[in-house]
Design a protein around this motif. Structure first.
Motif, mmCIF file in Angstrom:
data_model
loop_
_atom_site.group_PDB
_atom_site.id
_atom_site.type_symbol
_atom_site.label_atom_id
_atom_site.label_comp_id
_atom_site.label_asym_id
_atom_site.label_seq_id
_atom_site.Cartn_x
_atom_site.Cartn_y
_atom_site.Cartn_z
ATOM 1 N N GLU A 106 28.200 115.918 63.035
ATOM 2 C CA GLU A 106 29.263 116.909 63.023
ATOM 3 C C GLU A 106 30.170 116.655 64.216
ATOM 4 O O GLU A 106 29.700 116.310 65.300
ATOM 5 N N GLY A 107 31.453 116.799 64.039
ATOM 6 C CA GLY A 107 32.372 116.590 65.146
ATOM 7 C C GLY A 107 32.890 115.169 65.241
ATOM 8 O O GLY A 107 33.609 114.830 66.165
ATOM 9 N N THR A 108 32.527 114.319 64.273
ATOM 10 C CA THR A 108 33.112 112.978 64.233
ATOM 11 C C THR A 108 34.612 113.130 63.976
ATOM 12 O O THR A 108 35.008 113.922 63.122
ATOM 13 N N PRO A 109 35.447 112.384 64.725
ATOM 14 C CA PRO A 109 36.892 112.567 64.553
ATOM 15 C C PRO A 109 37.325 112.326 63.112
ATOM 16 O O PRO A 109 36.755 111.492 62.406
ATOM 17 N N PHE A 110 38.357 113.062 62.706
ATOM 18 C CA PHE A 110 38.850 112.975 61.334
ATOM 19 C C PHE A 110 39.266 111.564 60.975
ATOM 20 O O PHE A 110 39.005 111.090 59.867
ATOM 21 N N MET A 111 39.898 110.860 61.929
ATOM 22 C CA MET A 111 40.355 109.512 61.621
ATOM 23 C C MET A 111 39.206 108.612 61.193
ATOM 24 O O MET A 111 39.342 107.743 60.341
ATOM 25 N N ILE A 112 38.030 108.844 61.818
ATOM 26 C CA ILE A 112 36.873 108.011 61.483
ATOM 27 C C ILE A 112 36.287 108.430 60.147
ATOM 28 O O ILE A 112 35.992 107.591 59.282
ATOM 29 N N THR A 113 36.150 109.732 59.925
ATOM 30 C CA THR A 113 35.590 110.162 58.640
ATOM 31 C C THR A 113 36.529 109.768 57.502
ATOM 32 O O THR A 113 36.079 109.428 56.413
ATOM 33 N N MET A 114 37.831 109.810 57.770
ATOM 34 C CA MET A 114 38.785 109.412 56.748
ATOM 35 C C MET A 114 38.561 107.955 56.344
ATOM 36 O O MET A 114 38.479 107.625 55.158
ATOM 37 N N LEU A 115 38.402 107.094 57.355
ATOM 38 C CA LEU A 115 38.192 105.674 57.057
ATOM 39 C C LEU A 115 36.837 105.444 56.400
ATOM 40 O O LEU A 115 36.704 104.613 55.501
ATOM 41 N N LEU A 116 35.825 106.212 56.823
ATOM 42 C CA LEU A 116 34.506 106.075 56.198
ATOM 43 C C LEU A 116 34.587 106.498 54.723
ATOM 44 O O LEU A 116 34.027 105.828 53.844
ATOM 45 N N GLY A 117 35.275 107.612 54.477
ATOM 46 C CA GLY A 117 35.426 108.079 53.096
ATOM 47 C C GLY A 117 36.159 107.046 52.258
ATOM 48 O O GLY A 117 35.782 106.778 51.110
ATOM 49 N N ALA A 118 37.180 106.446 52.849
ATOM 50 C CA ALA A 118 37.935 105.432 52.124
ATOM 51 C C ALA A 118 37.064 104.216 51.839
ATOM 52 O O ALA A 118 37.133 103.624 50.761
ATOM 53 N N THR A 119 36.208 103.868 52.810
ATOM 54 C CA THR A 119 35.299 102.742 52.588
ATOM 55 C C THR A 119 34.316 103.072 51.472
ATOM 56 O O THR A 119 34.000 102.216 50.632
ATOM 57 N N LEU A 120 33.843 104.312 51.455
ATOM 58 C CA LEU A 120 32.945 104.726 50.376
ATOM 59 C C LEU A 120 33.650 104.579 49.026
ATOM 60 O O LEU A 120 33.078 104.043 48.063
ATOM 61 N N ALA A 121 34.903 105.029 48.968
ATOM 62 C CA ALA A 121 35.662 104.910 47.723
ATOM 63 C C ALA A 121 35.821 103.445 47.338
ATOM 64 O O ALA A 121 35.737 103.091 46.156
ATOM 65 N N PHE A 122 36.003 102.587 48.344
ATOM 66 C CA PHE A 122 36.119 101.146 48.115
ATOM 67 C C PHE A 122 34.865 100.625 47.406
ATOM 68 O O PHE A 122 34.937 99.908 46.404
ATOM 69 N N VAL A 123 33.697 101.057 47.921
ATOM 70 C CA VAL A 123 32.426 100.614 47.346
ATOM 71 C C VAL A 123 32.243 101.184 45.936
ATOM 72 O O VAL A 123 31.841 100.479 45.004
ATOM 73 N N VAL A 124 32.564 102.490 45.793
ATOM 74 C CA VAL A 124 32.450 103.117 44.473
ATOM 75 C C VAL A 124 33.333 102.379 43.468
ATOM 76 O O VAL A 124 32.933 102.126 42.328
ATOM 77 N N ALA A 125 34.540 102.007 43.919
ATOM 78 C CA ALA A 125 35.457 101.300 43.023
ATOM 79 C C ALA A 125 34.887 99.952 42.612
ATOM 80 O O ALA A 125 35.042 99.529 41.468
ATOM 81 N N LEU A 126 34.208 99.273 43.550
ATOM 82 C CA LEU A 126 33.590 97.985 43.192
ATOM 83 C C LEU A 126 32.542 98.202 42.102
ATOM 84 O O LEU A 126 32.436 97.425 41.152
ATOM 85 N N ALA A 127 31.766 99.292 42.238
ATOM 86 C CA ALA A 127 30.732 99.575 41.235
ATOM 87 C C ALA A 127 31.366 99.903 39.880
ATOM 88 O O ALA A 127 30.964 99.363 38.844
ATOM 89 N N ILE A 128 32.363 100.789 39.894
ATOM 90 C CA ILE A 128 33.013 101.169 38.632
ATOM 91 C C ILE A 128 33.735 99.961 38.038
ATOM 92 O O ILE A 128 33.659 99.700 36.840
ATOM 93 N N GLY A 129 34.404 99.201 38.915
ATOM 94 C CA GLY A 129 35.158 98.048 38.450
ATOM 95 C C GLY A 129 34.259 96.986 37.831
ATOM 96 O O GLY A 129 34.624 96.361 36.828
ATOM 97 N N ALA A 130 33.054 96.792 38.406
ATOM 98 C CA ALA A 130 32.155 95.754 37.897
ATOM 99 C C ALA A 130 31.875 95.991 36.416
ATOM 100 O O ALA A 130 31.734 95.051 35.641
ATOM 101 N N VAL A 131 31.788 97.275 36.030
ATOM 102 C CA VAL A 131 31.543 97.602 34.622
ATOM 103 C C VAL A 131 32.856 97.593 33.842
ATOM 104 O O VAL A 131 32.957 97.008 32.768
ATOM 105 N N SER A 132 33.871 98.241 34.419
ATOM 106 C CA SER A 132 35.083 98.509 33.648
ATOM 107 C C SER A 132 35.907 97.256 33.382
ATOM 108 O O SER A 132 36.581 97.177 32.365
#
Lengths: 416, 340
Positions: A106-132
Motif C-alpha cells: 500500500e502506498g506504492t506511487p501511482f506512476m509505478i502501479t500504473m506501469l505495473l497494471g499496464a505490464t499486466l495488461a501486456f501479459v494478458v494481451a499476449l495470452a488472449i492474442g495467442a488464442v485469438s
C-alpha cells in the motif's frame, strides 16, 4: 520531403509543426476558457465549449481510442474486447491503492502501479492474442469480445474487489494518486476529481490552478508521452510491417515476416496503452466500476471515436474523442449545456408555446437533454457511410499525405 | 482458496447425490430446454444472415428489443384482467405474426437502403454500420418509451403481467416445481426449429441460403440474384429476432427493456459462434448446450453449492472462449465461412 541542404533540426521541427499546434491548443484551452468566463460571452462559452471536466475525459478516452486504433486501424484486426485492457489498468490501480494486490505494498506511487497494471495488461494481451490470432476477421473480433465479457462478468461478481462488486471499487480518500517522478515530491501532482492538488497564485503572477486544471495538465503529459511512443512505433520498421499485415497479410508472410509475432507485439503494445488510459481514468475518477471499465460499451465508445476521428490515423481518435465529448457536454445539463442555455435565452412565452401538443420545453427535455448517444449514433452511421476515413483521414486524403508532411507545403502555397 | 480434503470431498459427493435425484434432473432438463428454445430463436436469425452474406448483424439485439416492446404494446392494449388464458395465448400467436411481418419489412428496408451500398467494403464496415444503427434504435426506443411514462429499464412489468396465470404458476414435474412458461417455450422452440428447417430445406430461398453459405460466388455465377436474396434473408433474420423479442416479453428473466439491445446481441453471438457461424444444425446444438449449461449453473447457485453470483453468465461466456480455443470454427461451422 525537405531539401537536403536544410539542417535536420529545421526539417524535423517543420515535421512536428502540426503536433506543436495541437499540443499548444490543448495547453492553452483552459486559459482561453478562463478568459472567456470573464467576458460577456461566459454563458455562450459554457454552453457551446466543452468544459474542463469533459476535456479530461477527452484525454483518457482519447488515449484509449488511440490504443484501440493502434491495433484495429493499423493491423486491421478489430479488437472488440479492448475494454478488457482498459479495465485491467483501472482495476489494478484501484486495487493497488487499497493494498489488495499481492506483492504491491500500500502506498506504492501511482506512476509505478500504473506501469505495473499496464505490464499486466501486456501479459494478458499476449495470452488472449495467442488464442485469438489463430483466427481472422469477424472471428477475431468475436473472440476478443468473448474474453472481455468473461472478464466483465467475473469482475462484476468477484467479492474480493469490494463488498459490492457490481458497483465497483473506489480509491481510499487518503491514497496519493500523483503523476510525476516517483519519490520526488516537488515533481508530483495529485490528480483526481475531488482530491487533486490545487495551486494558488502560481509563480506570483496571480494565476490560480484548480484541482481540475492540475489533473488536466498532468493527464495531458502522460497522454502526450504515450502518443509519441506509439507514433514512433508506427513510424518504425515494426509499424511498417503492421501496415503490411493490414494491407495484405499473405504477402507480408510470403516476404518472410513472422506475422504472428508482429500481431502479438502490436496487440500487447496496444493493450499496454489501453491500460494506462484505464489507470488515468481510475485515478481521476477515484475508482472504477465494471460498467465503466470492462463493459462492451466502453470499447464501443472507443470505436465511435476512432471512426469519427479517422481509423488508421494515430492522432485521429483523439479528435474523435474531442468531438464525442464536446457533443456529450453540450447535450447534458450537468455543466450548463445547450438545453440550459436555451431555457435561459428563450422567453417564458416561447418555452411554453405548444406545437402539436408539445411545448418547446418538453421538446428540449426530450430531444436535447442527455440525448448525445442518439445524435452520436446518427453521426457515426453517416461517417461510416459517407466519410469512412474519418476527420483526419479525409484531411490527409485532401492534402495527399500526413498532415505533418503536407501542411507546411500547403501553407506555403497559400502564402504566395 | 485452499482445497481441504476433509470438507471438499463430502461436498462433491453430496452435490452428486443431489444432482442425480429425478427432481433435479427434471428441473435442469426442462428449464434447460426452455432456455435453449429462447436462445435458439434469438440466435437463428443472426446465423442465417451471416451464413449467406457474411454480415454480422449488430442490430439483431435492437430488433429483438423492438419486437418485445411492440408485442408488449399490443398485449397491454388488448388484454384486460378478465381475459382468459386461451385468448391470451391466441393473442400471443397473433402478436408473433404481426411482429414478424413488421420487422421483416423493416429489416428488408434497412438492408436495401443502408447495407447494400457498402457490401463492397471490408466486413468491418458492415459491423460498424449495423452497430451504429443499433445505437440509434436503442436511443429512439428509450425516448419513445419514456415519453409514454414507461421506464426503459428495469423491464416493463405491464407487458410481463399480460402472461396468463398458467404460465406463471409452477407445476410439479417429478417433484420439481417448474414454471409453466418453460413448457410453452419448449413448444414454440420446436415449432421454430421445424419452421426454419422447412424453410431452409423446402423453399427456393432456403436453397439459396444453403448454397450461398457454401460458396456465394458460385451462386452468383449461376445467375441467381444474390442481392435480392440478401434483402429477403436479412428481413427474415430481423423478423426472427423480433419473434425472439416477443418470446422474451413474458419471460421473468428478461422482459421488455432497453437493455435487450445489447444483452440479446451478446447471447445470440455466443450461441451462433459456439454452433459455428452460418450453421443451422450448429445453432440448434449450441442453443441446447448453452441452455442446459445455463440451467445447470443456475441450479448450482440456487442450491447454494456455489456462492458465486455471476456463475451462469460466466459459464456461458466461458463456453464461448473454450469452444473458440479448441474448435475455432464452432461445433458444425466451416472454416472461413462467408468468404473471408
Amino acid at each position: 520531403m525537405s531539401s537536403s541542404d536544410e539542417h535536420w533540426i529545421r526539417s524535423y521541427g517543420r515535421d512536428q509543426f502540426p503536433h506543436v499546434l495541437v499540443v499548444l491548443g490543448f495547453a492553452l484551452y483552459p486559459i482561453l476558457l478562463g478568459v472567456l468566463n470573464r467576458t460577456p460571452l461566459a454563458s455562450e462559452a459554457s454552453a457551446f465549449l466543452p468544459g474542463l471536466t469533459f476535456m479530461i475525459i477527452v484525454l483518457y478516452m482519447g488515449l484509449f481510442a488511440i490504443s484501440f486504433d493502434f491495433i484495429s486501424g493499423y493491423t486491421g484486426y478489430l479488437s472488440f474486447g479492448h475494454a478488457a485492457f482498459y479495465g485491467t489498468g483501472a482495476y489494478f490501480v484501484v486495487l493497488a491503492a487499497n493494498g489488495q494486490v499481492p506483492g504491491v505494498p500500500e502506498g506504492t506511487p501511482f506512476m509505478i502501479t500504473m506501469l505495473l497494471g499496464a505490464t499486466l495488461a501486456f501479459v494478458v494481451a499476449l495470452a488472449i492474442g495467442a488464442v485469438s490470432f489463430r483466427l481472422t476477421g469477424v472471428y477475431f473480433a468475436m473472440l476478443t469480445l468473448g474474453f472481455a465479457q468473461v472478464m466483465y462478468e467475473f469482475i462484476r461478481h468477484w467479492g474480493y474487489v469490494s463488498s459490492n462488486p457490481t458497483e465497483g471499487a473506489t480509491i481510499p480518500s487518503g491514497a496519493d494518486m500523483s503523476i510525476g517522478v516517483p519519490f520526488v515530491d516537488s515533481l508530483n501532482f495529485a490528480v483526481g476529481r475531488l482530491s487533486g492538488d490545487s495551486f494558488e497564485n502560481v509563480l506570483g503572477v496571480g494565476i490560480d490552478v484548480s484541482a481540475t486544471m492540475t489533473s488536466y495538465y498532468a493527464l495531458g503529459i502522460v497522454v502526450l508521452l504515450s502518443y509519441f511512443v506509439m507514433q514512433r512505433i508506427i513510424h518504425s520498421p515494426f509499424g511498417k510491417v503492421m501496415i503490411a499485415i493490414r494491407e495484405n497479410e499473405e504477402r507480408a508472410r510470403a516476404v518472410g515476416y513472422n506475422v504472428f509475432w508482429y500481431k502479438m507485439g502490436a496487440f500487447a503494445t496496444s493493450a499496454f496503452f489501453a491500460a494506462i488510459a484505464g489507470a488515468l481514468f481510475a485515478a481521476y475518477a477515484g475508482g472504477a466500476s465494471p460498467d465503466n471499465s470492462f463493459y462492451f460499451l466502453v470499447t464501443a465508445d472507443a470505436l465511435i471515436m476512432a471512426i469519427i476521428g479517422g481509423i488508421g490515423t494515430l492522432a485521429g481518435p483523439l479528435f474523435g474523442a474531442l468531438f464525442h465529448e464536446w457533443f456529450e457536454d453540450i447535450l447534458s445539463t450537468e455543466s450548463d449545456g445547450l438545453s440550459t442555455y436555451l431555457e435561459q435565452l428563450l422567453p417564458e412565452s416561447v418555452l411554453t408555446a405548444e406545437v402539436a401538443g408539445l411545448t418547446i420545453n418538453d421538446f428540449i427535455g426530450t430531444f436535447l437533454d442527455g440525448r448525445a448517444p442518439l445524435y452520436l449514433g446518427i453521426i457515426f452511421v453517416l461517417f461510416v457511410l459517407f466519410v469512412p476515413n474519418g476527420l483526419l483521414g479525409s484531411i490527409r486524403d485532401r492534402l495527399g499525405g500526413t498532415v505533418s508532411k503536407r501542411l507546411p507545403a500547403t501553407l506555403e502555397r497559400y502564402r504566395r | 482458496m485452499t482445497f481441504e480434503l476433509a470438507t471438499e470431498v463430502p461436498l462433491v459427493i453430496d452435490t452428486l447425490e443431489r444432482l442425480f435425484q429425478p427432481s433435479t434432473i427434471a428441473r435442469i432438463i426442462v428449464e434447460g430446454l426452455g432456455k435453449a428454445a429462447v436462445y435458439f430463436v434469438l440466435a437463428v436469425g443472426l446465423t442465417l444472415v451471416f451464413g449467406l452474406m457474411g454480415v454480422l448483424n449488430f442490430t439483431h439485439g435492437a430488433m429483438a428489443m423492438l419486437g418485445a416492446y411492440i408485442g408488449g404494446l399490443i398485449m397491454v392494449l388488448s388484454v384486460s384482467d378478465g381475459t382468459g388464458a386461451l385468448v391470451r395465448i391466441a393473442l400471443f400467436v397473433v402478436v408473433l405474426a404481426v411482429v414478424f411481418a413488421l420487422l421483416t419489412g423493416f429489416g428488408s428496408a434497412f438492408e436495401y437502403s443502408l447495407i447494400r451500398p457498402i457490401y463492397d467494403r471490408t466486413p468491418m464496415y458492415q459491423i460498424l454500420l449495423t452497430f451504429g444503427v443499433a445505437l440509434i434504435l436503442e436511443e429512439v426506443t428509450r425516448i419513445v418509451v419514456l415519453s409514454q411514462g414507461i421506464q426503459p429499464e428495469p423491464p416493463w412489468s405491464g407487458a410481463m403481467g399480460t402472461a396468463p396465470a398458467v404460465f406463471t404458476e409452477r407445476y410439479d414435474i417429478l417433484g420439481a416445481p417448474i414454471r409453466g412458461l418453460y413448457a410453452f417455450e419448449i413448444v414454440l422452440g420446436i415449432v421454430a426449429v421445424v419452421g426454419v428447417w422447412l424453410f431452409l430445406n423446402r423453399t427456393l430461398y432456403g436453397l439459396y441460403i444453403r448454397a450461398g453459405s457454401e460458396d456465394p460466388e458460385m451462386v452468383e455465377a449461376l445467375g441467381i440474384d444474390v442481392r435480392q436474396a440478401f434483402t429477403i434473408v436479412f428481413g427474415l433474420g430481423t423478423g426472427l429476432a423480433g419473434i425472439g423479442g416477443v418470446l422474451l416479453m413474458w419471460d421473468p428473466l428478461w422482459g421488455p427493456s432497453a437493455l435487450l439491445a445489447i444483452d440479446v446481441l451478446l447471447y445470440a453471438f455466443v450461441v451462433v459462434i459456439i454452433g459455428g457461424l452460418g450453421s443451422f444444425k450448429g445453432t440448434v446444438a449450441a442453443a441446447i448446450l448453452v441452455g442446459i449449461a445455463d440451467s445447470f449453473t443456475t441450479w448450482l447457485f440456487a442450491t447454494g453449492i456455489v456462492t458465486f453470483t455471476g456463475l451462469p453468465e460466466l459459464t456461458i461466456f466461458g463456453l464461448l472462449v473454450i469452444m473458440l480455443i479448441i474448435r475455432p470454427q464452432g461445433l458444425y461451422g466451416v472454416e472461413e465461412v462467408g468468404g473471408h
